[in-house]
Design a protein around this motif. Structure first.
Motif, mmCIF file in Angstrom:
data_model
loop_
_atom_site.group_PDB
_atom_site.id
_atom_site.type_symbol
_atom_site.label_atom_id
_atom_site.label_comp_id
_atom_site.label_asym_id
_atom_site.label_seq_id
_atom_site.Cartn_x
_atom_site.Cartn_y
_atom_site.Cartn_z
ATOM 1 N N GLY A 167 5.495 16.467 -7.985
ATOM 2 C CA GLY A 167 4.220 16.890 -7.419
ATOM 3 C C GLY A 167 3.963 18.375 -7.601
ATOM 4 O O GLY A 167 2.855 18.780 -7.984
ATOM 5 N N LEU A 168 4.974 19.192 -7.354
ATOM 6 C CA LEU A 168 4.779 20.636 -7.491
ATOM 7 C C LEU A 168 4.675 21.052 -8.957
ATOM 8 O O LEU A 168 3.943 21.994 -9.290
ATOM 9 C CB LEU A 168 5.916 21.390 -6.807
ATOM 10 N N ALA A 169 5.400 20.370 -9.842
ATOM 11 C CA ALA A 169 5.270 20.672 -11.270
ATOM 12 C C ALA A 169 3.852 20.374 -11.749
ATOM 13 O O ALA A 169 3.254 21.156 -12.499
ATOM 14 C CB ALA A 169 6.291 19.868 -12.074
ATOM 15 N N LEU A 170 3.283 19.252 -11.301
ATOM 16 C CA LEU A 170 1.909 18.913 -11.684
ATOM 17 C C LEU A 170 0.913 19.904 -11.080
ATOM 18 O O LEU A 170 -0.068 20.285 -11.728
ATOM 19 C CB LEU A 170 1.578 17.491 -11.246
ATOM 20 N N LEU A 171 1.156 20.308 -9.833
ATOM 21 C CA LEU A 171 0.286 21.314 -9.227
ATOM 22 C C LEU A 171 0.323 22.610 -10.030
ATOM 23 O O LEU A 171 -0.721 23.232 -10.277
ATOM 24 C CB LEU A 171 0.726 21.584 -7.786
ATOM 25 N N TYR A 172 1.507 23.018 -10.449
ATOM 26 C CA TYR A 172 1.662 24.242 -11.241
ATOM 27 C C TYR A 172 0.915 24.138 -12.565
ATOM 28 O O TYR A 172 0.262 25.099 -12.996
ATOM 29 C CB TYR A 172 3.148 24.492 -11.486
ATOM 30 N N LEU A 173 0.979 22.991 -13.218
ATOM 31 C CA LEU A 173 0.385 22.839 -14.545
ATOM 32 C C LEU A 173 -1.102 22.504 -14.515
ATOM 33 O O LEU A 173 -1.847 22.912 -15.413
ATOM 34 C CB LEU A 173 1.135 21.754 -15.318
ATOM 35 N N LEU A 174 -1.539 21.783 -13.486
ATOM 36 C CA LEU A 174 -2.911 21.279 -13.462
ATOM 37 C C LEU A 174 -3.807 22.004 -12.468
ATOM 38 O O LEU A 174 -5.038 21.894 -12.550
ATOM 39 C CB LEU A 174 -2.918 19.787 -13.106
ATOM 40 N N GLY A 175 -3.223 22.732 -11.506
ATOM 41 C CA GLY A 175 -4.015 23.356 -10.458
ATOM 42 C C GLY A 175 -5.032 24.353 -10.992
ATOM 43 O O GLY A 175 -4.783 25.048 -11.982
ATOM 44 N N ASP A 176 -6.182 24.420 -10.325
ATOM 45 C CA ASP A 176 -7.226 25.366 -10.756
ATOM 46 C C ASP A 176 -7.745 26.145 -9.555
ATOM 47 O O ASP A 176 -7.202 26.053 -8.446
ATOM 48 C CB ASP A 176 -8.356 24.639 -11.480
ATOM 49 N N GLU A 177 -8.816 26.919 -9.773
ATOM 50 C CA GLU A 177 -9.321 27.830 -8.752
ATOM 51 C C GLU A 177 -9.946 27.106 -7.564
ATOM 52 O O GLU A 177 -10.276 27.734 -6.563
ATOM 53 C CB GLU A 177 -10.335 28.797 -9.360
ATOM 54 N N PRO B 59 -4.363 20.495 -20.064
ATOM 55 C CA PRO B 59 -4.967 19.161 -20.074
ATOM 56 C C PRO B 59 -3.977 18.134 -19.526
ATOM 57 O O PRO B 59 -2.762 18.259 -19.718
ATOM 58 C CB PRO B 59 -5.255 18.910 -21.563
ATOM 59 N N ALA B 60 -4.497 17.114 -18.860
ATOM 60 C CA ALA B 60 -3.622 16.080 -18.306
ATOM 61 C C ALA B 60 -2.796 15.403 -19.389
ATOM 62 O O ALA B 60 -1.655 15.008 -19.148
ATOM 63 C CB ALA B 60 -4.460 15.047 -17.552
ATOM 64 N N ARG B 61 -3.352 15.305 -20.600
ATOM 65 C CA ARG B 61 -2.628 14.646 -21.686
ATOM 66 C C ARG B 61 -1.389 15.431 -22.113
ATOM 67 O O ARG B 61 -0.493 14.886 -22.764
ATOM 68 C CB ARG B 61 -3.555 14.447 -22.888
ATOM 69 N N VAL B 62 -1.336 16.707 -21.748
ATOM 70 C CA VAL B 62 -0.153 17.534 -22.022
ATOM 71 C C VAL B 62 0.730 17.610 -20.786
ATOM 72 O O VAL B 62 1.957 17.467 -20.867
ATOM 73 C CB VAL B 62 -0.566 18.944 -22.466
ATOM 74 N N ALA B 63 0.109 17.836 -19.627
ATOM 75 C CA ALA B 63 0.878 18.045 -18.401
ATOM 76 C C ALA B 63 1.650 16.803 -17.981
ATOM 77 O O ALA B 63 2.836 16.890 -17.608
ATOM 78 C CB ALA B 63 -0.050 18.486 -17.274
ATOM 79 N N LEU B 64 1.025 15.639 -18.042
ATOM 80 C CA LEU B 64 1.681 14.424 -17.563
ATOM 81 C C LEU B 64 2.916 14.061 -18.393
ATOM 82 O O LEU B 64 3.995 13.830 -17.821
ATOM 83 C CB LEU B 64 0.679 13.268 -17.522
ATOM 84 N N PRO B 65 2.807 14.019 -19.732
ATOM 85 C CA PRO B 65 4.036 13.760 -20.506
ATOM 86 C C PRO B 65 5.085 14.855 -20.330
ATOM 87 O O PRO B 65 6.282 14.562 -20.301
ATOM 88 C CB PRO B 65 3.534 13.704 -21.956
ATOM 89 N N GLY B 66 4.631 16.106 -20.210
ATOM 90 C CA GLY B 66 5.574 17.205 -20.022
ATOM 91 C C GLY B 66 6.389 17.034 -18.747
ATOM 92 O O GLY B 66 7.614 17.188 -18.747
ATOM 93 N N VAL B 67 5.692 16.713 -17.654
ATOM 94 C CA VAL B 67 6.393 16.515 -16.385
ATOM 95 C C VAL B 67 7.270 15.267 -16.448
ATOM 96 O O VAL B 67 8.375 15.242 -15.889
ATOM 97 C CB VAL B 67 5.383 16.428 -15.224
#
Length: 296
Positions: free
Chosen positions: A36-46, A246-254
């Motif tokens: 969850g925190l890895a996704l927040l770090y990669l996908l979180g915005d302003e 992008p989710a297509r990068v963040a999700l596989p990365g995590v």
């Protein structure tokens, strides 16, 4: 009675209620927190925070501090869990296919005081309440965090894997860690990761001194040490404010990095390998926005 009879009083709840709390307790489990925190770090915005990459990195570091503090305290006190904490009977109506999963999420092993889930939830969700300055008001965030901590701590009692003093001590320990680290490092990821590394080293020493016959505790401390040190160096070199991935990068990365971290977490590898592996995995998460930015 060690737990003032609370755990015993909750032992007769219906199977469906116990299953529900076995699922809710995952809110503070290691796999959920890391992912969850890895996704927040990669996908979180302003919309969530004024500086989302810094915020996400700080929260990962705080979670690592919680892991290290839990190991240090558990091994120092050496208090065992309630009788039967390591076994669970799946509901009769649950398909046999899920018996192993149920046993994994509804049991506990190792030392019990303070509760690791109570400690972790207090640090992580308290940290979210402090950090997500664009989401709701601070009062609403604190109330939401307190509600989640309450649910997680209650789940540990319902499952019978902790006594009441264990979870109360976990809340106190987690709050203390959060206040202390936030006071020293603020929202500076490098300093917070350094704090995690120092706590990890202290926890490793505590595990060797107080619990030499519990190698799992030393391995968890080694994970915290590696994560804190590796991520501190990486943030210093390549950390910064980058656009959300992008989710297509963040999700596989995590998925890949999280799978590697999970393998290290349960793999019972030698201590040096565990430290190095954890350092590389968490550094990989921290560096991923920079890597994508460089290739853009």
């Amino acid at each position: 009675m060690h737990g003032w009879g609370v755990t015993e009083a909750l032992a007769g709840l219906p199977e469906s209620v116990v299953l529900l709390f076995a699922l809710l307790t995952q809110l503070a489990d290691a796999w959920f927190v890391f992912g969850g925190l890895a996704l927040l770090y990669l996908l979180g915005d302003e919309r969530l925070a004024s500086d989302p990459r810094r915020t996400g990195a700080t929260l990962i570091a705080l979670a690592t501090c919680a892991l290290a503090a839990t190991v240090a305290l558990k091994t120092a006190f050496g208090v065992h869990r309630p009788a039967g904490a390591g076994t669970a009977t799946p509901p009769a109506w649950l398909p046999t296919l899920f018996d192993t999963v149920y046993a994994s999420i509804a049991t506990g092993d190792g030392f019990g005081f303070p509760s690791g889930h109570a400690t972790s939830s207090s640090v992580v969700y308290g940290g979210l309440a402090l950090s997500l300055d664009r989401l709701w008001s601070r009062r609403r965030r604190v109330l939401a965090a307190a509600g989640i901590v309450g649910i997680v701590t209650l789940s540990r009692l319902v499952l019978g894997v902790h006594h009441l003093p264990d979870v109360l001590a976990g809340i106190v320990a987690g709050t203390t860690v959060l206040v202390a680290v936030w006071g020293l490092a603020g929202d500076n990821p490098e300093r917070t990761f350094l704090a995690a590394g120092v706590l990890g080293a202290a926890a490793l020493v505590a595990a060797f001194v107080f619990a030499p016959n519990s190698p799992d505790e030393a391995l968890k401390a080694a994970i915290a040490l590696g994560a804190g040190a590796g991520a501190a160096v990486t943030w210093r070199r390549v950390g910064g404010e980058y656009p959300p991935l992008p989710a297509r990068v963040a999700l596989p990365g995590v998925a890949v990095l999280g799978g590697a971290w999970g393998g290290i977490y349960v793999g019972e590898l030698p201590i040096p390998v565990t430290v190095l592996g954890s350092a590389l995995v968490v550094a990989g998460v921290v560096a991923l926005p920079w890597v994508v930015h460089q290739r853009a």
